[in-house]
Design a protein around this motif. Sequence first.
Motif, PDB file in Angstrom:
ATOM      1  N   ALA A  85      16.853  -9.707   2.715  1.00  0.00           N
ATOM      2  CA  ALA A  85      16.371 -10.353   1.450  1.00  0.00           C
ATOM      3  C   ALA A  85      15.114  -9.644   0.986  1.00  0.00           C
ATOM      4  CB  ALA A  85      16.108 -11.939   1.529  1.00  0.00           C
ATOM      5  N   LEU A  86      14.150  -9.238   1.910  1.00  0.00           N
ATOM      6  CA  LEU A  86      13.017  -8.496   1.910  1.00  0.00           C
ATOM      7  C   LEU A  86      13.167  -7.224   1.276  1.00  0.00           C
ATOM      8  CD1 LEU A  86       9.873  -8.663   1.583  1.00  0.00           C
ATOM      9  CD2 LEU A  86       9.981  -8.187   4.074  1.00  0.00           C
ATOM     10  N   VAL A  87      14.018  -6.314   1.839  1.00  0.00           N
ATOM     11  CA  VAL A  87      14.584  -5.223   1.464  1.00  0.00           C
ATOM     12  C   VAL A  87      14.987  -5.069   0.045  1.00  0.00           C
ATOM     13  CG1 VAL A  87      16.237  -3.230   1.727  1.00  0.00           C
ATOM     14  CG2 VAL A  87      14.998  -4.234   3.599  1.00  0.00           C
ATOM     15  N   ASP A  88      15.710  -6.261  -0.196  1.00  0.00           N
ATOM     16  CA  ASP A  88      16.156  -6.323  -1.611  1.00  0.00           C
ATOM     17  C   ASP A  88      15.244  -6.699  -2.612  1.00  0.00           C
ATOM     18  OD1 ASP A  88      18.938  -5.783  -0.726  1.00  0.00           O
ATOM     19  OD2 ASP A  88      19.700  -8.089  -0.955  1.00  0.00           O
ATOM     20  N   ALA A  89      14.228  -7.679  -2.519  1.00  0.00           N
ATOM     21  CA  ALA A  89      13.065  -7.773  -3.011  1.00  0.00           C
ATOM     22  C   ALA A  89      12.194  -6.759  -3.389  1.00  0.00           C
ATOM     23  CB  ALA A  89      12.345  -9.265  -2.517  1.00  0.00           C
ATOM     24  N   VAL A  90      11.825  -5.947  -2.271  1.00  0.00           N
ATOM     25  CA  VAL A  90      10.952  -4.831  -2.632  1.00  0.00           C
ATOM     26  C   VAL A  90      11.774  -3.915  -3.464  1.00  0.00           C
ATOM     27  CG1 VAL A  90      10.031  -2.760  -1.328  1.00  0.00           C
ATOM     28  CG2 VAL A  90       9.954  -4.812  -0.310  1.00  0.00           C
ATOM     29  N   ASN A  91      13.046  -3.600  -3.337  1.00  0.00           N
ATOM     30  CA  ASN A  91      13.621  -2.718  -4.282  1.00  0.00           C
ATOM     31  C   ASN A  91      13.698  -3.164  -5.482  1.00  0.00           C
ATOM     32  OD1 ASN A  91      14.198  -0.364  -2.843  1.00  0.00           O
ATOM     33  ND2 ASN A  91      15.708  -1.586  -1.505  1.00  0.00           N
ATOM     34  N   ALA A  92      13.828  -4.492  -5.901  1.00  0.00           N
ATOM     35  CA  ALA A  92      13.587  -5.152  -7.110  1.00  0.00           C
ATOM     36  C   ALA A  92      12.192  -4.945  -7.731  1.00  0.00           C
ATOM     37  CB  ALA A  92      13.936  -6.581  -7.079  1.00  0.00           C
ATOM     38  N   ARG A 103       0.856  -1.296  -0.109  1.00  0.00           N
ATOM     39  CA  ARG A 103       0.082  -0.022   0.037  1.00  0.00           C
ATOM     40  C   ARG A 103       1.035   1.164   0.064  1.00  0.00           C
ATOM     41  NH1 ARG A 103      -2.717  -3.504   3.354  1.00  0.00           N
ATOM     42  NH2 ARG A 103      -1.946  -2.466   5.276  1.00  0.00           N
ATOM     43  N   GLU A 104       1.944   1.353   0.953  1.00  0.00           N
ATOM     44  CA  GLU A 104       2.681   2.456   1.057  1.00  0.00           C
ATOM     45  C   GLU A 104       3.535   2.651  -0.235  1.00  0.00           C
ATOM     46  OE1 GLU A 104       5.757   4.473   4.319  1.00  0.00           O
ATOM     47  OE2 GLU A 104       4.234   3.158   4.971  1.00  0.00           O
ATOM     48  N   TRP A 105       3.980   1.647  -0.890  1.00  0.00           N
ATOM     49  CA  TRP A 105       5.049   2.065  -2.028  1.00  0.00           C
ATOM     50  C   TRP A 105       4.413   1.540  -3.347  1.00  0.00           C
ATOM     51  CZ3 TRP A 105       6.980   1.377   2.738  1.00  0.00           C
ATOM     52  CH2 TRP A 105       8.137   2.054   3.164  1.00  0.00           C
ATOM     53  N   GLY A 106       3.131   1.272  -3.287  1.00  0.00           N
ATOM     54  CA  GLY A 106       2.335   0.935  -4.575  1.00  0.00           C
ATOM     55  C   GLY A 106       3.050  -0.094  -5.644  1.00  0.00           C
ATOM     56  N   ILE A 107       3.449  -1.236  -4.739  1.00  0.00           N
ATOM     57  CA  ILE A 107       3.847  -2.310  -5.853  1.00  0.00           C
ATOM     58  C   ILE A 107       2.973  -3.700  -5.265  1.00  0.00           C
ATOM     59  CG2 ILE A 107       6.374  -1.677  -5.905  1.00  0.00           C
ATOM     60  CD1 ILE A 107       7.066  -3.406  -3.621  1.00  0.00           C
ATOM     61  N   THR A 108       3.205  -4.679  -5.701  1.00  0.00           N
ATOM     62  CA  THR A 108       2.597  -5.950  -5.435  1.00  0.00           C
ATOM     63  C   THR A 108       3.723  -7.091  -5.157  1.00  0.00           C
ATOM     64  OG1 THR A 108       0.658  -5.435  -6.710  1.00  0.00           O
ATOM     65  CG2 THR A 108       1.151  -7.939  -6.405  1.00  0.00           C
ATOM     66  N   LEU A 109       3.720  -7.688  -4.036  1.00  0.00           N
ATOM     67  CA  LEU A 109       4.786  -8.869  -3.750  1.00  0.00           C
ATOM     68  C   LEU A 109       4.065 -10.012  -3.814  1.00  0.00           C
ATOM     69  CD1 LEU A 109       6.182  -6.932  -0.610  1.00  0.00           C
ATOM     70  CD2 LEU A 109       7.217  -6.936  -2.961  1.00  0.00           C
ATOM     71  N   ASP A 110       4.479 -10.855  -4.651  1.00  0.00           N
ATOM     72  CA  ASP A 110       3.649 -12.331  -4.876  1.00  0.00           C
ATOM     73  C   ASP A 110       4.376 -13.291  -3.643  1.00  0.00           C
ATOM     74  OD1 ASP A 110       6.249 -13.589  -5.833  1.00  0.00           O
ATOM     75  OD2 ASP A 110       5.850 -12.537  -7.675  1.00  0.00           O
ATOM     76  N   ASP A 111       3.479 -14.099  -3.711  1.00  0.00           N
ATOM     77  CA  ASP A 111       3.679 -15.250  -2.333  1.00  0.00           C
ATOM     78  C   ASP A 111       5.260 -15.763  -2.555  1.00  0.00           C
ATOM     79  OD1 ASP A 111       1.285 -15.004  -1.515  1.00  0.00           O
ATOM     80  OD2 ASP A 111       0.354 -16.487  -2.438  1.00  0.00           O
ATOM     81  N   ASP A 112       5.596 -16.145  -3.825  1.00  0.00           N
ATOM     82  CA  ASP A 112       6.971 -16.600  -4.012  1.00  0.00           C
ATOM     83  C   ASP A 112       8.224 -15.618  -3.412  1.00  0.00           C
ATOM     84  OD1 ASP A 112       6.257 -18.827  -5.305  1.00  0.00           O
ATOM     85  OD2 ASP A 112       6.597 -18.258  -7.107  1.00  0.00           O
ATOM     86  N   THR A 113       7.834 -14.243  -3.584  1.00  0.00           N
ATOM     87  CA  THR A 113       8.828 -13.332  -3.118  1.00  0.00           C
ATOM     88  C   THR A 113       8.784 -13.490  -1.589  1.00  0.00           C
ATOM     89  OG1 THR A 113       8.445 -11.674  -4.856  1.00  0.00           O
ATOM     90  CG2 THR A 113       9.421 -10.672  -2.781  1.00  0.00           C
ATOM     91  N   LEU A 114       7.712 -13.608  -1.163  1.00  0.00           N
ATOM     92  CA  LEU A 114       7.647 -13.486   0.619  1.00  0.00           C
ATOM     93  C   LEU A 114       8.101 -14.903   0.941  1.00  0.00           C
ATOM     94  CD1 LEU A 114       4.192 -11.890   1.225  1.00  0.00           C
ATOM     95  CD2 LEU A 114       6.282 -10.856   1.436  1.00  0.00           C
ATOM     96  N   GLY A 115       7.836 -15.971   0.384  1.00  0.00           N
ATOM     97  CA  GLY A 115       8.395 -17.304   0.769  1.00  0.00           C
ATOM     98  C   GLY A 115      10.051 -17.147   0.820  1.00  0.00           C
ATOM     99  N   GLU A 116      10.299 -16.632  -0.277  1.00  0.00           N
ATOM    100  CA  GLU A 116      12.019 -16.701  -0.499  1.00  0.00           C
ATOM    101  C   GLU A 116      12.574 -15.739   0.229  1.00  0.00           C
ATOM    102  OE1 GLU A 116      12.548 -16.287  -4.831  1.00  0.00           O
ATOM    103  OE2 GLU A 116      11.155 -18.309  -5.026  1.00  0.00           O
ATOM    104  N   ALA A 117      11.904 -14.688   0.942  1.00  0.00           N
ATOM    105  CA  ALA A 117      12.907 -13.702   1.472  1.00  0.00           C
ATOM    106  C   ALA A 117      12.792 -13.988   2.995  1.00  0.00           C
ATOM    107  CB  ALA A 117      12.172 -12.172   1.345  1.00  0.00           C
ATOM    108  N   ARG A 118      13.650 -14.885   3.576  1.00  0.00           N
ATOM    109  CA  ARG A 118      13.593 -15.237   4.832  1.00  0.00           C
ATOM    110  C   ARG A 118      14.375 -14.237   5.730  1.00  0.00           C
ATOM    111  NH1 ARG A 118      10.169 -17.972   6.104  1.00  0.00           N
ATOM    112  NH2 ARG A 118      11.322 -18.646   7.808  1.00  0.00           N
ATOM    113  N   THR A 119      14.941 -13.289   5.392  1.00  0.00           N
ATOM    114  CA  THR A 119      15.638 -12.386   6.236  1.00  0.00           C
ATOM    115  C   THR A 119      15.273 -11.025   6.050  1.00  0.00           C
ATOM    116  OG1 THR A 119      17.407 -11.878   4.848  1.00  0.00           O
ATOM    117  CG2 THR A 119      17.702 -13.806   6.478  1.00  0.00           C
ATOM    118  N   PRO A 120      15.464  -9.935   6.949  1.00  0.00           N
ATOM    119  CA  PRO A 120      15.059  -8.612   6.416  1.00  0.00           C
ATOM    120  C   PRO A 120      15.927  -8.029   5.205  1.00  0.00           C
ATOM    121  CG  PRO A 120      15.284  -8.716   8.732  1.00  0.00           C
ATOM    122  CD  PRO A 120      15.798 -10.197   8.221  1.00  0.00           C
TER     123      PRO A 120
END
Length: 91
Positions: A76-83, A57-74
Motif C-alpha cells: 500500500a505504501l509503494v502504491d501511494a508513493v507511486n501515486a 527527500r529522495e523522491w521529492g514528494i510530500t506524503l501527508d498523514d492520511d497517506t501514511l495512516g492508510e498505508a498499513r502494508t508495504p
Amino acid sequence: MSSTLPPFTLDDLRRVLREAAGADEGVDLDGDIRDADFDALGYESLALLETAGRIEREWGITLDDDTLGEARTPGALVDAVNAHLSAARAA
C-alpha cells in the motif's frame, strides 16, 4: 523533481526501511512482505515517519498523514508513493 526518476519499488522501500529503522531480527524483509502489516514486520509509527521522511527527500514528494495512516502494508505504501510521483510528474 526529475521526470526521469523510475517508479518507487518494493526493493526501494526495503532499502529505505533498513536505512531509517533497521530490521527486526525475526523479520525477513527480503521475503514476500508486500501484504504484511507494518506492525507484524516490527515497524511502528515513528519508524514509518522516518521512512516517509527519507522517501520524501529522495523522491521529492510530500506524503501527508492520511497517506501514511492508510498505508498499513508495504504494498500500500509503494502504491501511494507511486501515486504521488505520478501526480507530481503531471503537475
